[in-house]
Design a protein around this motif. Structure first.
Motif, PDB file in Angstrom:
ATOM      1  N   ASP A   1       0.743  -1.192   0.057  1.00  0.00           N
ATOM      2  CA  ASP A   1       0.015   0.038   0.077  1.00  0.00           C
ATOM      3  C   ASP A   1       0.870   1.207  -0.072  1.00  0.00           C
ATOM      4  OD1 ASP A   1      -2.702   1.165   0.236  1.00  0.00           O
ATOM      5  OD2 ASP A   1      -2.021   2.022   2.320  1.00  0.00           O
ATOM      6  N   VAL A   2       1.831   1.368   0.948  1.00  0.00           N
ATOM      7  CA  VAL A   2       2.800   2.538   0.969  1.00  0.00           C
ATOM      8  C   VAL A   2       3.494   2.603  -0.274  1.00  0.00           C
ATOM      9  CG1 VAL A   2       4.552   3.677   2.252  1.00  0.00           C
ATOM     10  CG2 VAL A   2       2.733   2.430   3.607  1.00  0.00           C
ATOM     11  N   ALA A   3       4.040   1.295  -0.903  1.00  0.00           N
ATOM     12  CA  ALA A   3       4.881   1.420  -2.138  1.00  0.00           C
ATOM     13  C   ALA A   3       3.947   2.116  -3.155  1.00  0.00           C
ATOM     14  CB  ALA A   3       5.381   0.146  -2.376  1.00  0.00           C
ATOM     15  N   GLU A   4       2.637   1.749  -3.060  1.00  0.00           N
ATOM     16  CA  GLU A   4       1.702   2.261  -4.309  1.00  0.00           C
ATOM     17  C   GLU A   4       1.700   3.738  -4.234  1.00  0.00           C
ATOM     18  OE1 GLU A   4      -1.990   0.159  -4.596  1.00  0.00           O
ATOM     19  OE2 GLU A   4      -2.809   2.019  -5.371  1.00  0.00           O
ATOM     20  N   TYR A   5       1.554   4.388  -3.210  1.00  0.00           N
ATOM     21  CA  TYR A   5       1.298   5.802  -3.111  1.00  0.00           C
ATOM     22  C   TYR A   5       2.343   6.533  -3.027  1.00  0.00           C
ATOM     23  CZ  TYR A   5       0.783   5.868   2.112  1.00  0.00           C
ATOM     24  OH  TYR A   5       0.901   5.766   3.402  1.00  0.00           O
ATOM     25  N   SER A   6       3.517   6.184  -2.582  1.00  0.00           N
ATOM     26  CA  SER A   6       4.802   6.628  -2.362  1.00  0.00           C
ATOM     27  C   SER A   6       5.885   6.440  -3.329  1.00  0.00           C
ATOM     28  CB  SER A   6       5.635   6.424  -1.015  1.00  0.00           C
ATOM     29  OG  SER A   6       6.047   4.878  -1.054  1.00  0.00           O
ATOM     30  N   GLY A   7       5.755   5.361  -4.173  1.00  0.00           N
ATOM     31  CA  GLY A   7       6.668   5.090  -5.403  1.00  0.00           C
ATOM     32  C   GLY A   7       7.905   4.562  -4.531  1.00  0.00           C
ATOM     33  N   ILE A   8       8.051   4.325  -3.344  1.00  0.00           N
ATOM     34  CA  ILE A   8       9.179   3.716  -2.721  1.00  0.00           C
ATOM     35  C   ILE A   8       9.203   2.322  -2.930  1.00  0.00           C
ATOM     36  CG2 ILE A   8      10.451   3.705  -0.311  1.00  0.00           C
ATOM     37  CD1 ILE A   8       9.106   6.132   0.294  1.00  0.00           C
ATOM     38  N   ALA A   9      10.220   1.558  -3.146  1.00  0.00           N
ATOM     39  CA  ALA A   9      10.133   0.081  -3.209  1.00  0.00           C
ATOM     40  C   ALA A   9      10.474  -0.472  -1.698  1.00  0.00           C
ATOM     41  CB  ALA A   9      11.469  -0.269  -4.061  1.00  0.00           C
TER      42      ALA A   9
ATOM     43  N   LEU B   1       3.492  -4.430  16.863  1.00  0.00           N
ATOM     44  CA  LEU B   1       4.463  -4.395  15.893  1.00  0.00           C
ATOM     45  C   LEU B   1       4.097  -3.921  14.755  1.00  0.00           C
ATOM     46  CD1 LEU B   1       5.917  -7.962  16.547  1.00  0.00           C
ATOM     47  CD2 LEU B   1       6.950  -5.769  17.440  1.00  0.00           C
ATOM     48  N   PHE B   2       2.530  -3.973  14.345  1.00  0.00           N
ATOM     49  CA  PHE B   2       2.084  -3.611  13.147  1.00  0.00           C
ATOM     50  C   PHE B   2       2.101  -1.917  13.156  1.00  0.00           C
ATOM     51  CE2 PHE B   2      -1.347  -1.834  10.426  1.00  0.00           C
ATOM     52  CZ  PHE B   2      -1.030  -2.322   9.431  1.00  0.00           C
ATOM     53  N   ARG B   3       1.494  -1.553  14.208  1.00  0.00           N
ATOM     54  CA  ARG B   3       1.364  -0.044  14.321  1.00  0.00           C
ATOM     55  C   ARG B   3       2.868   0.563  14.392  1.00  0.00           C
ATOM     56  NH1 ARG B   3      -3.367   0.906  12.905  1.00  0.00           N
ATOM     57  NH2 ARG B   3      -4.940   0.621  14.051  1.00  0.00           N
ATOM     58  N   ILE B   4       3.667  -0.033  14.618  1.00  0.00           N
ATOM     59  CA  ILE B   4       5.119   0.471  14.827  1.00  0.00           C
ATOM     60  C   ILE B   4       5.714   0.598  13.424  1.00  0.00           C
ATOM     61  CG2 ILE B   4       7.549  -0.030  15.233  1.00  0.00           C
ATOM     62  CD1 ILE B   4       6.569  -0.876  18.120  1.00  0.00           C
TER      63      ILE B   4
ATOM     64  N   LEU C   1       6.886   3.557   8.509  1.00  0.00           N
ATOM     65  CA  LEU C   1       6.925   3.599   7.264  1.00  0.00           C
ATOM     66  C   LEU C   1       6.261   5.105   6.705  1.00  0.00           C
ATOM     67  CD1 LEU C   1       5.643   0.581   5.622  1.00  0.00           C
ATOM     68  CD2 LEU C   1       7.994   1.682   5.464  1.00  0.00           C
ATOM     69  N   ARG C   2       5.402   5.553   7.644  1.00  0.00           N
ATOM     70  CA  ARG C   2       4.675   6.929   7.563  1.00  0.00           C
ATOM     71  C   ARG C   2       6.107   8.114   7.490  1.00  0.00           C
ATOM     72  NH1 ARG C   2      -0.766   7.127   8.943  1.00  0.00           N
ATOM     73  NH2 ARG C   2      -0.419   6.298  11.001  1.00  0.00           N
ATOM     74  N   ASN C   3       6.902   7.649   8.422  1.00  0.00           N
ATOM     75  CA  ASN C   3       8.177   8.494   8.655  1.00  0.00           C
ATOM     76  C   ASN C   3       8.937   8.710   7.241  1.00  0.00           C
ATOM     77  OD1 ASN C   3       7.354   9.959  10.941  1.00  0.00           O
ATOM     78  ND2 ASN C   3       8.792   8.586  12.208  1.00  0.00           N
ATOM     79  N   VAL C   4       9.230   7.187   6.724  1.00  0.00           N
ATOM     80  CA  VAL C   4       9.940   7.208   5.495  1.00  0.00           C
ATOM     81  C   VAL C   4       9.275   7.958   4.576  1.00  0.00           C
ATOM     82  CG1 VAL C   4      10.536   5.335   4.172  1.00  0.00           C
ATOM     83  CG2 VAL C   4      10.743   4.671   6.244  1.00  0.00           C
ATOM     84  N   TRP C   5       8.006   7.698   4.372  1.00  0.00           N
ATOM     85  CA  TRP C   5       7.373   8.522   3.128  1.00  0.00           C
ATOM     86  C   TRP C   5       7.461   9.958   3.325  1.00  0.00           C
ATOM     87  CZ3 TRP C   5       2.122  10.426   3.789  1.00  0.00           C
ATOM     88  CH2 TRP C   5       1.481  11.065   2.542  1.00  0.00           C
ATOM     89  N   ARG C   6       7.191  10.480   4.562  1.00  0.00           N
ATOM     90  CA  ARG C   6       6.969  11.978   4.834  1.00  0.00           C
ATOM     91  C   ARG C   6       8.544  12.571   4.817  1.00  0.00           C
ATOM     92  NH1 ARG C   6       3.917  12.823   9.830  1.00  0.00           N
ATOM     93  NH2 ARG C   6       4.458  14.800   9.563  1.00  0.00           N
TER      94      ARG C   6
ATOM     95  N   ALA D   1      13.142   0.887   1.004  1.00  0.00           N
ATOM     96  CA  ALA D   1      12.928   0.775   2.374  1.00  0.00           C
ATOM     97  C   ALA D   1      12.610  -0.842   2.637  1.00  0.00           C
ATOM     98  CB  ALA D   1      11.664   1.623   2.951  1.00  0.00           C
ATOM     99  N   GLU D   2      12.821  -1.129   3.777  1.00  0.00           N
ATOM    100  CA  GLU D   2      12.781  -2.654   4.436  1.00  0.00           C
ATOM    101  C   GLU D   2      11.946  -2.953   5.433  1.00  0.00           C
ATOM    102  OE1 GLU D   2      16.436  -4.572   2.125  1.00  0.00           O
ATOM    103  OE2 GLU D   2      16.267  -5.407   4.410  1.00  0.00           O
ATOM    104  N   ILE D   3      11.112  -3.807   5.630  1.00  0.00           N
ATOM    105  CA  ILE D   3      10.580  -4.152   7.004  1.00  0.00           C
ATOM    106  C   ILE D   3      11.141  -5.531   7.189  1.00  0.00           C
ATOM    107  CG2 ILE D   3       8.628  -4.704   8.390  1.00  0.00           C
ATOM    108  CD1 ILE D   3       6.922  -2.981   6.548  1.00  0.00           C
TER     109      ILE D   3
END
Ligand SMILES: Nc1ncnc2c1ncn2[C@@H]1O[C@H](COP(=O)(O)OP(=O)(O)OP(=O)(O)O)[C@@H](O)[C@H]1O
Ligand SMILES: [Mg+2]
Length: 248
Positions: free
Chosen positions: A129-137, A157-160, A165-170, A177-179
């Protein structure tokens, strides 16, 4: 002189006693605060779940019906002028966009995958989802032997990961990025890293919170509720890594 020495000893004993009392009061206050944060976090999650379900069961269903009706109208009625048909199609398109937005909001509030399929599936969904709207792989890795985690641990763990990722995007301007979810014998680790611009770490999380930046402080709070820890590694130009370790 002896009288003096006895006086000093008595004073010392009293001071020591007072110190212990203050320390004990502080401990109780801290415990109360933790309990309170726990309750607030729970209530917040319950509320999110409720809103998410309501969006899903009412708003989204209503939009689906509306979208179908507009579609049927645009494609079915032969007597429609070209102009009206185009206008209908536009309305249908707009409805569809709203539908997608509300779906995302509902998922964001409470990913259905987390309740139905567990943490890993939810992280996969989040990453795509984040990849789709941010363009980050964004890649998701699993290390160690998978095992079932308590629901509350999964949610934390999910909320963290979500907040990181919100921070990565913003903030990061990263391209990748990697989880990583890592199962150790007695610990579970989640690591979110990016190859972005990084930042200078403040002395304490409190410094960030005082500036109204609550993301990292909130992650730490959630981790501590489960006796876990959060570490942030970052340096300008060298990306950022957020690691949370939970004894679970
Ligand atoms: N992945 C990252 N890359 C670069 N900078 C980051 C990253 N994550 C955090 N930061 C920096 O750390 C600061 C604190 O992050 P934090 O999540 O606590 O607050 P915020 O994102 O600014 O606000 P909030 O999360 O409350 O909406 C950010 O303002 C940003 O400068
Ligand atoms: Mg943030």
């Amino acid at each position: 002189a002896i009288g003096n020495q006895i006086g000093v000893a008595v004073d010392n004993a009293r001071l020591y006693q007072q110190q212990r009392e203050v320390a004990e009061q502080l401990r109780v206050m801290q415990e109360n605060l933790r309990f309170y944060i726990h309750q607030v976090t729970r209530a917040q999650e319950e509320e999110r779940k409720r809103i998410s379900h309501e969006l899903h069961d009412d708003t989204i269903q209503a939009l689906v019906v509306l979208s179908r009706q507009l579609d049927a109208l645009a494609s079915g009625d032969k007597g429609l002028s070209e102009e009206n048909r185009l206008r209908l199609e536009e309305l249908w398109q707009q409805t569809d966009n709203i539908l997608r937005g509300v779906r995302r909001l509902s998922q964001d509030l409470r990913p259905a995958a987390l309740d139905r399929l567990g943490l890993l599936a939810a992280l996969e969904w989040l990453a795509s989802d984040v990849a789709e709207y941010s363009g980050i792989a964004i890649k998701v890795n699993v290390l160690g032997t998978k095992r079932h985690l308590h629901e509350e641990v999964q949610l934390v763990l999910f909320r963290i990961a979500q907040e990181a990722l919100r921070n990565v995007w913003r903030h990061s301007q990263a391209t990748e990025a990697e989880i990583t979810l890592e199962f150790d014998e007695r610990k579970t680790r989640i690591i979110v890293s990016d190859n972005g611009k990084g930042f200078n770490l403040p002395k304490t999380m409190g410094d960030l919170a005082r500036d109204g930046k609550l993301g990292l402080a909130g992650m730490q709070e959630r981790a501590q509720l489960l006796d876990g820890t959060l570490t942030v590694q970052s340096e300008p130009g060298r990306g950022t890594t957020v690691t949370v370790v939970i004894p679970a």
